[in-house]
Enzyme design. Structure first.
Site, PDB file in Angstrom:
ATOM      1  CG  ASP A 334      30.653  53.981  29.602  1.00  0.00           C
ATOM      2  OD1 ASP A 334      29.604  53.720  30.214  1.00  0.00           O
ATOM      3  OD2 ASP A 334      31.491  53.125  29.263  1.00  0.00           O
ATOM      4  CD  GLU A 363      28.454  55.009  33.860  1.00  0.00           C
ATOM      5  OE1 GLU A 363      27.414  54.369  34.080  1.00  0.00           O
ATOM      6  OE2 GLU A 363      29.348  54.596  33.090  1.00  0.00           O
TER       7      GLU A 363
END
Length: 776
Positions: A334, A363
């Site tokens: 994340d 990400e």
């Protein structure tokens, strides 16, 4: 805080045996550390435990590297502990062990358990499903509770890890549900949203229907990084049960041939100032801004300082623990932009050395401004072995994430080049290899695919607008609003695959599943899942987030299309190239305009069994005519009009194909296939200088498309080319030329009369002559 002592040992935390337990905690700035032992989990006030006094407290000894340790002889299984830390300013705090492997309900105290003994039967024999390389991955992003919580799931253990262990479950129409559905779909990896212990769901009341306590969250609020989440266990009060049932889930998926990716959140914690890291070593674990306040690149109030040695070590130790103890096969990071690139590169190199098939991606962005200089953004992964999400491709296909902005599949012209860049694995964009890009259209964040398509088509009236933090903007019951909403109102069940919104949704993921790179689809896309317009459903509860399994039989042709595309991808290596130069060599762009992208994967690309593969994306509402290369055997169609299979649906013998509107078409040509009925012209070309290098033919005729034909052999000192012609063609024109029109053998066009009866004709053409001679 960068000048604190560093510890490099691999033994932090509690290491339990029946004979003794060894406790080690890194607290280099502490004046004193005491181990507090408890017989039980304590007395809770609601879901929290605030009083840790009254334990059996034993002083710990400070050693090298700022580590405090204690050896306790005897069997402590079933006990709990905390660290009592006295800081130089006299402040005393109790903190759970950051290396905790087991905890009480809601993570309030650290539990002492025999983790090995908590494993399910058969765990030692658990094996990772085979996969040749990361390029073979097909990812399926899924939330544990969403998977089974719906009343129509047919599963007993709703919302729990154990739901994944239930097999043989079908609906009334005979469709497979649960884990059997995942295996039937054909995905290689299930990417699970966070399954570590997170803070915002009260584990003690999650199964109480009368409790108003939160029962749902995505889990991006870390509390204990090395412990499974208790709300997914059948008994969150038992530290052993959550361990056992999490492993049961992983083992069940492995037995179905599916690997497990764990979503990890090492960029921030749920709380900072009163969190366990700050209690143990104030000022070390978190980044701060110029004013000394916690920096907020995560958007939730803090960010971990991953570039600092002991934070980096903690992350590595945690990942290694999950890979080894829980047999996890991959990690999705994340907000990877908040983790320095050196840390991610080291993680990839070190973990892959121990677990070669491990998949690592994340990400490549942040949630806000950060003081971190070395951010892991798109491009920083190049050549380092990990992958990043391709939001450029995502936007090109669908448009913006939460609004009505359109992309290629949703109706915006002019996106062909951007789509092609993604199809090529972003090798001319930000990657060094297609294995460095995760291709996707939607995930848990933002509008999901069906809802996004509806909004771009002006059908937002079929959804609920204005949901914020799980509440209706105007007040009222969200459950009642969902019950009164029909996101499929525009679908005529008898014309399902003719529905424009359905076709646009399947075009979007059809592109993803036939592109170079690693594809990821969001759970439920294969059943037209809706979240009723909620673009941020992280705590909107089951009414919004539950996967409604009744949609599988209702929209079965949609599922079968996904299943067919995944099977096609997994069967053909041409869709899974790993090298930039290989793509440049093997992918030929045929068209990239007019809302059409067409390309050919040629010459057994990447060792594929099919000789040539043509892929066409038509984003026009109406059918498109696309010229395709001549084939002596004809082109077989594997994907057409939302039907897909690893084999032939039909045969194409023309040199132009009609591609239905809003669809993907895949054609293939096999080596050694049976030639179709054709006329054959064998042209022998004779030059006095005997120099034939670079010379070729340009041929055309009514009923056939003009094309280049190369001389393929020498015979009696002449170059020989074979021209295949459809039966209805009675005359062909030709020019003998050097390379790409550097020179022509003769200025005027030449023609060969074929007539109706010649099935094979052999002719001689001499350099400089305007005529040809029949020789057979």
């Amino acid at each position: 805080m960068n000048n604190v002592e560093i510890y490099e040992g691999g033994d932090l935390g509690c290491h339990y045996t029946h004979l003794e337990s060894i406790f080690k905690v890194w607290a280099p700035t502490a004046a004193k550390v005491t181990l507090a032992l408890y017989d039980d989990a304590g007395t809770y006030d609601g879901g929290a435990l605030t009083d840790h006094a009254g334990g059996f407290e034993i002083g710990m000894r400070r050693g090298e590297g700022g580590v405090w340790s204690l050896h306790f002889r005897g069997d402590l299984a079933g006990k709990y502990y905390m660290y009592k830390v006295e800081h130089p300013d006299g402040r005393e705090v109790y903190a759970a062990d950051p290396y905790a492997r087991a905890v009480s309900a809601n993570g309030q105290r650290t539990a002492i358990v025999d983790v090995k003994a908590a494993s399910p039967e058969g765990w030692e024999e658990d094996e990772t499903p085979g996969l040749l390389g990361v390029e073979d991955s097909v990812l399926y992003e899924l939330h544990v509770r969403d998977f089974s919580i719906s009343p129509d799931s047919g599963l007993q253990y709703k919302g729990k890890f154990k739901a994944f262990t239930e097999t043989g479950v079908r609906d009334a129409a005979g469709s497979r549900l649960g884990i059997d559905h995942l295996a039937e779909l054909g995905v290689t990896h299930v990417h699970l949203l966070p399954i570590f212990d997170y803070a915002t769901v009260n584990e003690l009341t999650v199964d109480d229907p009368d409790s108003a306590e939160p029962k749902f969250n995505w889990g991006y609020d870390p509390q204990h990084y090395n412990v499974p989440e208790g709300s997914y266990a059948t008994d969150p009060s038992s530290p052993e049960v959550r361990i056992r049932e999490c492993k049961e889930m992983i083992m069940a998926l492995h037995r179905k041939g599916i690997r497990v990716v764990m979503d990890v959140v090492y960029n921030h914690t749920y709380s900072a100032g009163d969190g366990l890291f700050e209690k143990l070593v104030p000022g070390y674990f978190y980044r701060t801004d110029a004013s000394g306040r916690f920096s907020n690149g995560s958007g939730v109030g803090n960010e971990l300082a991953t570039e600092r040695p002991m934070v980096r070590k903690y992350i590595k130790d945690s990942l290694r623990y999950w890979a080894e103890e829980y047999h996890i096969n991959g990690f999705r990071f994340d907000l990877m932009g908040l983790i320095d690139t050196d840390t991610i590169a080291q993680i990839t190199e070190e973990l892959r050395r121990e677990h070669p098939g491990l998949l690592i991606y994340g990400e490549p962005w942040t949630g806000g401004e950060t003081p971190l200089k070395q951010q892991t953004l798109k491009g920083s992964q190049r050549g380092k072995g990990f992958a990043v999400f391709n939001d450029n491709f995502r936007g090109a296909i669908k448009g913006d994430s939460d609004g009505a902005g359109k992309g290629f599949a949703t109706g915006q012209p002019g996106k062909e080049a951007a789509v092609l860049a993604g199809v090529q694995g972003a090798i001319d964009d930000f990657t060094g290899s297609p294995t460095e890009t995760i291709n996707y259209v939607t995930v848990h964040d933002n509008l999901n695919l069906w809802d996004k398509v509806l909004i771009t088509q002006g059908l937002e009236g079929d959804l609920i607008r204005g949901i914020d933090n799980g509440q209706l903007a105007g007040g009222g019951s969200l459950e009642e609003a969902v019950a009164a909403t029909d996101p499929y109102r525009s679908i005529d069940q008898d014309l399902l695959l003719e529905n424009e919104s359905v076709r646009r949704a399947l075009l979007a993921n059809g592109i993803v599943l036939t592109s170079q790179g690693i594809p990821l689809i969001h759970a439920g896309d294969e059943m037209l899942r809706s979240k009723f317009g909620d673009h941020n459903s992280y705590r909107s509860g089951d009414a919004i987030n539950a996967i409604r399994w009744g949609n599988k039989s209702r929209f079965l042709p949609v599922f079968e299309y996904y299943q067919g595309l995944i099977a096609l991808r997994r069967a053909h290596r041409a869709f899974r190239m790993t090298d930039k130069e290989q793509i440049k060599r093997s992918m030929e762009v045929m068209r990239c305009d007019g809302n059409v992208v067409a390309y050919r994967l040629k010459d057994h690309a990447n060792g594929d069994t099919w000789k040539n593969i043509i892929v066409i994306y038509n984003a026009n509402v109406r059918e498109a005519q696309v010229d395709i290369p001549f084939s002596i055997t004809g082109w077989k169609v594997a994907v057409k009009n939302l039907q897909a299979r690893n084999g032939a649906l039909e045969m194409i013998v023309d040199e132009t194909v009609s591609v239905p509107g809003l669809s993907v078409m895949v054609l293939y040509e096999e080596e050694g296939g049976r030639p179709r009925l054709l006329k054959t012209v064998e042209l022998h070309y004779e030059r006095q200088d005997r120099k034939y290098d670079g010379w070729n033919l340009w041929v055309w005729g009514s009923g056939m498309r003009e094309r280049r034909v190369d001389f393929d052999r020498m015979e009696d000192g002449r170059a020989v080319a074979t021209i295949y012609v459809p039966l209805n063609v009675q005359e062909i024109g030709y020019i003998v030329r050097l390379n790409e029109w550097e020179a022509k053998d003769c200025d005027q066009d030449r023609f060969i009369k074929l007539g109706w009866h010649h099935s094979k004709l052999k002719v001689l053409v001499r350099s400089g002559s305007d005529d040809w001679k029949k020789i057979s």
